[in-house]
Design an enzyme around this catalytic site. Structure first.
Site, PDB file in Angstrom:
ATOM      1  N   ARG A   1     -10.047   0.867   7.382  1.00  0.00           N
ATOM      2  CA  ARG A   1      -9.756  -0.624   7.850  1.00  0.00           C
ATOM      3  C   ARG A   1     -10.335  -1.174   9.072  1.00  0.00           C
ATOM      4  NH1 ARG A   1      -3.630  -1.639   9.458  1.00  0.00           N
ATOM      5  NH2 ARG A   1      -3.465   0.402   8.250  1.00  0.00           N
TER       6      ARG A   1
ATOM      7  N   ARG B   1      -0.461  -8.926  14.017  1.00  0.00           N
ATOM      8  CA  ARG B   1      -0.644  -7.986  12.876  1.00  0.00           C
ATOM      9  C   ARG B   1      -1.509  -8.565  11.304  1.00  0.00           C
ATOM     10  NH1 ARG B   1       4.066  -5.192  11.513  1.00  0.00           N
ATOM     11  NH2 ARG B   1       2.482  -3.604   9.218  1.00  0.00           N
TER      12      ARG B   1
ATOM     13  N   ARG C   1      11.715  -5.201   5.130  1.00  0.00           N
ATOM     14  CA  ARG C   1      11.747  -3.819   4.636  1.00  0.00           C
ATOM     15  C   ARG C   1      12.246  -2.324   5.469  1.00  0.00           C
ATOM     16  NH1 ARG C   1       5.224  -1.876   5.279  1.00  0.00           N
ATOM     17  NH2 ARG C   1       5.864  -3.073   7.554  1.00  0.00           N
TER      18      ARG C   1
ATOM     19  N   ARG D   1      11.028  -0.771  11.375  1.00  0.00           N
ATOM     20  CA  ARG D   1       9.899  -0.650  11.783  1.00  0.00           C
ATOM     21  C   ARG D   1       9.497  -1.126  13.526  1.00  0.00           C
ATOM     22  NH1 ARG D   1       4.847   0.268   8.035  1.00  0.00           N
ATOM     23  NH2 ARG D   1       3.542  -0.752   9.930  1.00  0.00           N
TER      24      ARG D   1
ATOM     25  N   LYS E   1       0.656  -1.431   0.093  1.00  0.00           N
ATOM     26  CA  LYS E   1      -0.019   0.064   0.126  1.00  0.00           C
ATOM     27  C   LYS E   1       1.394   1.543   0.178  1.00  0.00           C
ATOM     28  CE  LYS E   1      -1.721  -1.054   4.068  1.00  0.00           C
ATOM     29  NZ  LYS E   1      -1.300  -2.219   4.396  1.00  0.00           N
TER      30      LYS E   1
HETATM   31  P1  AP5 Z   1       5.269  -1.714   1.353  1.00  0.00           P
HETATM   32  O1  AP5 Z   1       4.797  -0.689   0.535  1.00  0.00           O
HETATM   33  O2  AP5 Z   1       5.620  -1.132   2.866  1.00  0.00           O
HETATM   34  O3  AP5 Z   1       3.492  -1.897   2.042  1.00  0.00           O
HETATM   35  P2  AP5 Z   1       2.316  -2.141   3.120  1.00  0.00           P
HETATM   36  O4  AP5 Z   1       1.013  -2.242   2.869  1.00  0.00           O
HETATM   37  O5  AP5 Z   1       2.119  -0.351   3.426  1.00  0.00           O
HETATM   38  O6  AP5 Z   1       2.041  -2.551   4.668  1.00  0.00           O
HETATM   39  P3  AP5 Z   1       2.077  -2.096   5.934  1.00  0.00           P
HETATM   40  O7  AP5 Z   1       3.607  -2.589   6.636  1.00  0.00           O
HETATM   41  O8  AP5 Z   1       2.383  -0.810   6.030  1.00  0.00           O
HETATM   42  O9  AP5 Z   1       0.674  -2.111   6.181  1.00  0.00           O
HETATM   43  P4  AP5 Z   1      -0.001  -1.967   7.349  1.00  0.00           P
HETATM   44  O10 AP5 Z   1      -1.191  -1.837   7.010  1.00  0.00           O
HETATM   45  O11 AP5 Z   1       0.401  -3.482   8.742  1.00  0.00           O
HETATM   46  O12 AP5 Z   1       0.776  -0.886   8.293  1.00  0.00           O
HETATM   47  P5  AP5 Z   1       0.655   0.537   8.856  1.00  0.00           P
HETATM   48  O13 AP5 Z   1       1.371   1.493   8.361  1.00  0.00           O
HETATM   49  O14 AP5 Z   1      -0.806   1.203   7.431  1.00  0.00           O
HETATM   50  O15 AP5 Z   1       5.093  -2.955   1.410  1.00  0.00           O
HETATM   51  C1  AP5 Z   1       5.810  -3.982   1.909  1.00  0.00           C
HETATM   52  C2  AP5 Z   1       7.842  -4.104   1.484  1.00  0.00           C
HETATM   53  O16 AP5 Z   1       7.454  -4.716   0.315  1.00  0.00           O
HETATM   54  C3  AP5 Z   1       8.788  -2.547   1.376  1.00  0.00           C
HETATM   55  O17 AP5 Z   1       9.782  -3.478   2.040  1.00  0.00           O
HETATM   56  C4  AP5 Z   1       8.302  -3.024  -0.394  1.00  0.00           C
HETATM   57  O18 AP5 Z   1       9.344  -2.427  -1.012  1.00  0.00           O
HETATM   58  C5  AP5 Z   1       8.595  -4.515  -1.141  1.00  0.00           C
HETATM   59  N1  AP5 Z   1       7.188  -3.829  -2.045  1.00  0.00           N
HETATM   60  C6  AP5 Z   1       6.205  -3.822  -1.954  1.00  0.00           C
HETATM   61  N2  AP5 Z   1       5.325  -4.240  -3.039  1.00  0.00           N
HETATM   62  C7  AP5 Z   1       6.567  -4.948  -3.335  1.00  0.00           C
HETATM   63  C8  AP5 Z   1       6.294  -5.745  -4.792  1.00  0.00           C
HETATM   64  N3  AP5 Z   1       4.796  -5.899  -5.892  1.00  0.00           N
HETATM   65  N4  AP5 Z   1       6.829  -6.620  -5.110  1.00  0.00           N
HETATM   66  C9  AP5 Z   1       8.046  -7.254  -4.321  1.00  0.00           C
HETATM   67  N5  AP5 Z   1       8.389  -6.194  -3.165  1.00  0.00           N
HETATM   68  C10 AP5 Z   1       7.138  -5.319  -2.844  1.00  0.00           C
HETATM   69  O19 AP5 Z   1      -0.064   0.383  10.038  1.00  0.00           O
HETATM   70  C11 AP5 Z   1       0.341   0.638  11.754  1.00  0.00           C
HETATM   71  C12 AP5 Z   1       0.287   0.292  12.281  1.00  0.00           C
HETATM   72  O20 AP5 Z   1      -0.217   1.767  12.849  1.00  0.00           O
HETATM   73  C13 AP5 Z   1      -1.215  -1.160  12.772  1.00  0.00           C
HETATM   74  O21 AP5 Z   1      -0.319  -2.338  12.984  1.00  0.00           O
HETATM   75  C14 AP5 Z   1      -2.197  -0.557  13.809  1.00  0.00           C
HETATM   76  O22 AP5 Z   1      -1.861  -1.078  14.341  1.00  0.00           O
HETATM   77  C15 AP5 Z   1      -2.416   0.990  13.034  1.00  0.00           C
HETATM   78  N6  AP5 Z   1      -3.226   1.388  12.343  1.00  0.00           N
HETATM   79  C16 AP5 Z   1      -2.582   2.337  11.209  1.00  0.00           C
HETATM   80  N7  AP5 Z   1      -4.125   2.377  10.076  1.00  0.00           N
HETATM   81  C17 AP5 Z   1      -4.609   2.161  11.352  1.00  0.00           C
HETATM   82  C18 AP5 Z   1      -6.530   2.133  11.583  1.00  0.00           C
HETATM   83  N8  AP5 Z   1      -7.167   2.564  10.020  1.00  0.00           N
HETATM   84  N9  AP5 Z   1      -6.955   1.460  12.513  1.00  0.00           N
HETATM   85  C19 AP5 Z   1      -6.898   1.435  13.646  1.00  0.00           C
HETATM   86  N10 AP5 Z   1      -5.506   1.052  13.236  1.00  0.00           N
HETATM   87  C20 AP5 Z   1      -4.446   1.451  13.085  1.00  0.00           C
HETATM   88 MG    MG Z   2       2.603   1.128   5.280  1.00  0.00          MG
END
Ligand code: AP5
Ligand code: MG
Length: 233
Positions: free
Chosen positions: A103, A186, A142, A175, A28
């Site tokens: 989400r 998660r 990552r 992270r 994402k």
């Molecule tokens: P990356 O693009 O970083 O993946 P991502 O989908 O953004 O993964 P996240 O871990 O950020 O998602 P998340 O939803 O768990 O965490 P968030 O920060 O939103 O890609 C991942 C890796 O793969 C990278 O190294 C990239 O280079 C590689 N890659 C990407 N695409 C690729 C491809 N096509 N091929 C090969 N490699 C590839 O949330 C963190 C925390 O915040 C949550 O756990 C929760 O506690 C809280 N939180 C956030 N939002 C909410 C909400 N709306 N409600 C409640 N709690 C929330």
């Molecule tokens: Mg992310």
């Protein structure tokens, strides 16, 4: 990759709200960062907002910290207010790419109601789908910019200079919530409500399911072709 075609005049005035949905590591943040540049609208990521609040030591950050460290969702009451404030900023007047919000169905309903009150709607929901074993491999490699949130991967998407963000030169970090036990939590706790969000929008015919295992630029091209086709229709 070539830039996407400009929006047609009849839809260019409508606020372009795109939602990227996917499990931890689905891509994402990677895609939102590229799409923001391609489409000229901001990338709004709830996870990045919580991390910035934690780094700044604000009450919001302190509240979010415990949930994030355990791999749990931050409660809707906190998350909805924070995100709506961001979406209402002038920078998002032409549109925004939503990464990680909504989400839960509660967050989706709050967002839908806010947009509807302004005569707006989510234009497309892009569900980026990747098998669990690949998700785990991705987050293990990552590295993230602590300033702008741009994610890199040690093998599949390295920065131009090792350890340094291409955009702002900050030193990349791993992270805290990418430790294997937190990643497992998660996946277990956050994937079921995420699937309910996709279901919530499925009936409106605005969801595109994408194979997120393709290379990064192929996923981007796929999103742009679908978004371009749908916003012109
Ligand atoms: P990356 O693009 O970083 O993946 P991502 O989908 O953004 O993964 P996240 O871990 O950020 O998602 P998340 O939803 O768990 O965490 P968030 O920060 O939103 O890609 C991942 C890796 O793969 C990278 O190294 C990239 O280079 C590689 N890659 C990407 N695409 C690729 C491809 N096509 N091929 C090969 N490699 C590839 O949330 C963190 C925390 O915040 C949550 O756990 C929760 O506690 C809280 N939180 C956030 N939002 C909410 C909400 N709306 N409600 C409640 N709690 C929330
Ligand atoms: Mg992310």
């Amino acid at each position: 990759m070539t830039a996407s075609a400009p929006l047609e005049p009849d839809v260019a005035d409508e606020r372009l709200i795109l939602l990227l949905v996917g499990a931890v590591g689905a891509g994402k943040g990677t895609q939102a960062s590229i799409l923001s540049r391609e489409l000229g609208i901001p990338h709004l990521a709830s996870g990045n907002l919580f991390r910035a609040a934690m780094a700044a030591g604000t009450p919001l950050g302190e509240e979010a910290r415990g949930y994030m460290e355990r791999g749990e969702l931050v409660p809707d009451e906190t998350t909805i207010g924070m995100f709506m404030e961001e979406l209402a900023r002038p920078g998002a007047a032409r549109g925004a790419i939503l990464d990680g919000f909504p989400r839960t169905v509660g967050q989706s309903t709050a967002l839908d109601e806010t947009l509807a009150a302004q005569g707006e709607r989510i234009r497309r929901v892009i569900s980026i789908e990747v098998p669990t074993e690949e998700l785990v491999r991705r987050v293990a490699g990552r590295w993230v910019c602590p300033q702008c949130g741009t994610p890199y991967h040690a093998i599949t998407d390295p920065p131009r200079t090792a350890g340094v963000c291409n955009k702002d030169g900050a030193q990349l970090r791993q992270r805290d919530d990418d430790r294997p036990e937190v990643v497992r939590a998660r996946l277990e706790r956050q994937v079921p409500p995420m699937l309910q969000v996709v279901d919530h929008y499925e009936g409106s015919g605005i969801v595109d399911h994408l194979d997120g295992t393709q290379p990064i630029d192929a996923v981007t091209a796929s999103i742009l072709s679908r978004v371009g086709a749908r916003i012109r229709s």
